[in-house]
Design an enzyme around this catalytic site. Structure first.
Site, PDB file in Angstrom:
ATOM      1  N   ASP A 179      79.674 -58.500   2.662  1.00  0.00           N
ATOM      2  CA  ASP A 179      80.410 -57.449   2.617  1.00  0.00           C
ATOM      3  C   ASP A 179      81.529 -57.281   1.650  1.00  0.00           C
ATOM      4  O   ASP A 179      82.306 -56.731   1.921  1.00  0.00           O
ATOM      5  CB  ASP A 179      81.055 -57.380   4.224  1.00  0.00           C
ATOM      6  CG  ASP A 179      80.057 -57.431   5.350  1.00  0.00           C
ATOM      7  OD1 ASP A 179      78.820 -56.962   5.161  1.00  0.00           O
ATOM      8  OD2 ASP A 179      80.203 -58.046   6.320  1.00  0.00           O
ATOM      9  N   LYS A 217      79.076 -55.023  -2.310  1.00  0.00           N
ATOM     10  CA  LYS A 217      78.106 -54.852  -3.204  1.00  0.00           C
ATOM     11  C   LYS A 217      77.365 -53.506  -3.744  1.00  0.00           C
ATOM     12  O   LYS A 217      77.206 -53.045  -4.709  1.00  0.00           O
ATOM     13  CB  LYS A 217      77.107 -55.911  -2.751  1.00  0.00           C
ATOM     14  CG  LYS A 217      77.529 -57.415  -2.703  1.00  0.00           C
ATOM     15  CD  LYS A 217      76.425 -58.445  -2.271  1.00  0.00           C
ATOM     16  CE  LYS A 217      76.246 -57.940  -0.537  1.00  0.00           C
ATOM     17  NZ  LYS A 217      77.372 -58.208   0.302  1.00  0.00           N
ATOM     18  N   GLY A 267      74.248 -54.691   5.286  1.00  0.00           N
ATOM     19  CA  GLY A 267      74.614 -53.100   5.601  1.00  0.00           C
ATOM     20  C   GLY A 267      75.344 -52.773   4.210  1.00  0.00           C
ATOM     21  O   GLY A 267      76.508 -53.444   4.050  1.00  0.00           O
ATOM     22  N   HIS A 268      75.052 -52.156   3.182  1.00  0.00           N
ATOM     23  CA  HIS A 268      75.377 -51.854   1.988  1.00  0.00           C
ATOM     24  C   HIS A 268      75.947 -50.419   2.098  1.00  0.00           C
ATOM     25  O   HIS A 268      75.220 -49.431   2.043  1.00  0.00           O
ATOM     26  CB  HIS A 268      74.658 -52.112   1.018  1.00  0.00           C
ATOM     27  CG  HIS A 268      74.508 -53.561   0.775  1.00  0.00           C
ATOM     28  ND1 HIS A 268      73.319 -53.945  -0.329  1.00  0.00           N
ATOM     29  CD2 HIS A 268      74.650 -54.492   1.507  1.00  0.00           C
ATOM     30  CE1 HIS A 268      73.166 -55.148  -0.035  1.00  0.00           C
ATOM     31  NE2 HIS A 268      73.915 -55.501   1.158  1.00  0.00           N
ATOM     32  N   GLN A 323      73.951 -60.083   1.672  1.00  0.00           N
ATOM     33  CA  GLN A 323      74.671 -61.246   2.296  1.00  0.00           C
ATOM     34  C   GLN A 323      75.516 -61.921   1.120  1.00  0.00           C
ATOM     35  O   GLN A 323      75.769 -61.043   0.253  1.00  0.00           O
ATOM     36  CB  GLN A 323      73.961 -62.371   2.689  1.00  0.00           C
ATOM     37  CG  GLN A 323      73.173 -62.202   4.136  1.00  0.00           C
ATOM     38  CD  GLN A 323      72.001 -61.218   4.073  1.00  0.00           C
ATOM     39  OE1 GLN A 323      70.986 -61.578   3.284  1.00  0.00           O
ATOM     40  NE2 GLN A 323      71.908 -59.882   4.614  1.00  0.00           N
TER      41      GLN A 323
END
Ligand code: GDP
Ligand code: IMO
Ligand code: MG
Length: 429
Positions: free
Chosen positions: A13, A16, A40-41, A223
């Site tokens: 988080d 990225k 989750g991007h 990650q």
């Protein structure tokens, strides 16, 4: 041509997705190389927020190919949902999204197993996102897995049933938990139709040919390096190699083909799930960072644990990844703070150490701090490094000198536009 890499240097988080979206316009291909829907991007485009779990963050750029690489574990249900949400925003992925045939499939029973195994761990649970990541990688290395390319082969249904049967046997060894397998299985089977319509490729050949013809490729990490299966805070990690080395196995890229490595770090630090976190702030400062930084998981909505930036850990992950450029995100979150701290060493066993101990899970380390004056002002108007407040520049300069890597990008907000590009005079170590 070389493959450039962008990945997280902390526990995920780091921002990225936003940076990949900005950089994507310089590339012809963006490729995910590991992880799965545990990621989750978040991208904010024209004020609208999108969270990508499986699809690479270059998807909003036209004339660019997005590849889901062989190192990724893919849940067709999540993929179908993401494709649908993008279509609602008028982004049609059909011509831009490719899937490696060798990417492994997450079955409903992998998620069931993940949930049963976590529940059985009780207070020692990892805090998994419960997306089936661990069990799917276990089947991959155990040589039992189903791959994306298998959906086109005869005998797929029988292989699915056999693997499901094995999973149900394993699940029977755990205490019972709630899981509506019939409903999940129905969704999964239906979602395979979407997967069948996508173009499947041998990603390693595709990338090789692209590089040979002069195309530029960006590998997008998921990650963070401290969640790496080998070098992270084991066992509180994910099940893939999240570091640069993962690009080679997760895309089929030879090591000498790795080019720039963009290491992304927040100006502070967060972690979601269990495990050690030496600089964690269980006080009003931590609460402030969580609130100001909206630190709630993009995948699970869980509150993220917050703390000061940890330079011994960053030095470690910079070393593991061969980082050539640092990207500093969320610096704006600290705008109102009058004092900012960074851990510069650990004290344990009566000594000061600059290395990360083997048993960070067990050793109580006492961080040694360097303190900075806050800038106590907004950064929104700053368009260049020179326009940042002097205290903010000093903080960045300290990080560069301590870590021996230039900070070449500073992110000052979630939107695409909030990014300062900076040339640095500091030479890589
Ligand atoms: P990722 O998993 O590394 O892509 O990061 P996430 O999307 O899970 O979490 C990063 C969060 O911070 C998202 O909500 C982003 O919109 C937001 N974000 C990214 N960069 C910045 C920044 O520079 N400032 C602020 N305030 N928010 C940011
Ligand atoms: P992005 O790509 C933050 C964490 C989970 C848990 C551990 C294992 O958005 O940075 P898993 O589901 O892999 O079995 O969970 O890893 N985790 C993440 N934390 N960001 C992520 O991805 C994460 N993916 C997994 O919270 O502690
Ligand atoms: Mg995330």
């Amino acid at each position: 041509m070389q493959v450039d890499v962008l990945l997280g240097l902390q526990w995920g988080d780091e921002g990225k997705g936003k940076i990949v979206d900005v950089l994507a316009s310089r590339y012809q291909i963006v490729a995910r190389f590991q992880g799965g829907p545990n990621a989750g991007h978040t991208l904010v485009i024209n004020g609208k927020k999108f969270v990508l779990h499986t699809i690479p963050s270059g998807i909003f750029r036209e004339n660019l190919i997005n590849l889901i690489g062989n190192g990724v574990v893919l849940d067709p249900i999540t993929l179908e949902r993401e494709i649908r949400q993008l279509a609602e925003a008028d982004v049609h992925v059909q011509d831009r999204l490719l899937v490696s045939r060798k990417a492994h499939l997450i079955l409903p029973t992998h998620r069931y197993l993940d949930a049963a195994s976590e529940s059985a761990k009780g207070s020692s649970k990892i805090g998994s996102t419960l997306k089936g990541i661990g069990p799917t990688y276990m089947d991959k290395t155990g040589r039992n897995g189903l791959r994306t390319g298998d959906i086109h082969l005869a005998g797929f249904d029988q292989r699915y049933e056999a693997l499901k049967k094995k999973h149900l046997h394993l699940i029977s060894l755990y205490p019972e938990i709630e899981f509506d397998l019939a409903a999940e299985e129905e969704k999964w089977m239906a979602s395979l139709d979407t997967l069948r319509q996508l173009k499947q490729v041998d990603g390693e050949y595709l990338l090789h040919d692209a590089l040979m013809s002069g195309q530029r490729v960006l590998a997008e990490g998921a990650q963070g390096s401290l969640l790496d299966i080998d070098f992270g805070t084991y066992p509180f990690v994910t099940s893939s190699n999240t570091i640069t080395a993962g690009v080679c196995t997760g895309l089929g890229i030879a090591p000498q083909r790795i080019g720039e490595v963009y290491g992304v770090t927040k100006a502070y630090c967060t972690r979601v799930g269990s495990g050690p976190f030496p600089t964690e702030l269980n006080d009003a400062h931590g609460e402030f960072l969580r609130k100001a930084g909206h630190e709630f998981g993009s995948t699970t909505g869980r509150p993220r644990r917050c703390g000061w930036i940890d330079l011994p850990l960053l030095k470690y992950t910079i070393m593991l990844n061969g980082v050539t450029q640092l990207v500093l995100t969320k610096i704006d979150v600290m705008n109102a703070m009058s004092e900012i701290k960074a851990a510069v060493a650990y004290q344990y066993g009566g000594k000061i150490h600059s290395n990360v101990p083997y048993d960070l899970n067990l050793v109580e380390v006492d961080p040694q701090w360097h303190s900075f004056a806050g800038w106590e002002s907004e950064l929104a108007a700053a368009n260049s490094f020179a326009e940042l407040p002097p205290a903010c520049r000093s903080y960045i300069q300290y990080l560069e000198e301590f870590l021996h890597v230039p900070v070449t990008m500073v992110s000052t907000g979630p939107e695409r536009e909030s990014l300062i590009l900076k040339e640095s005079s500091v030479q890589p170590a």
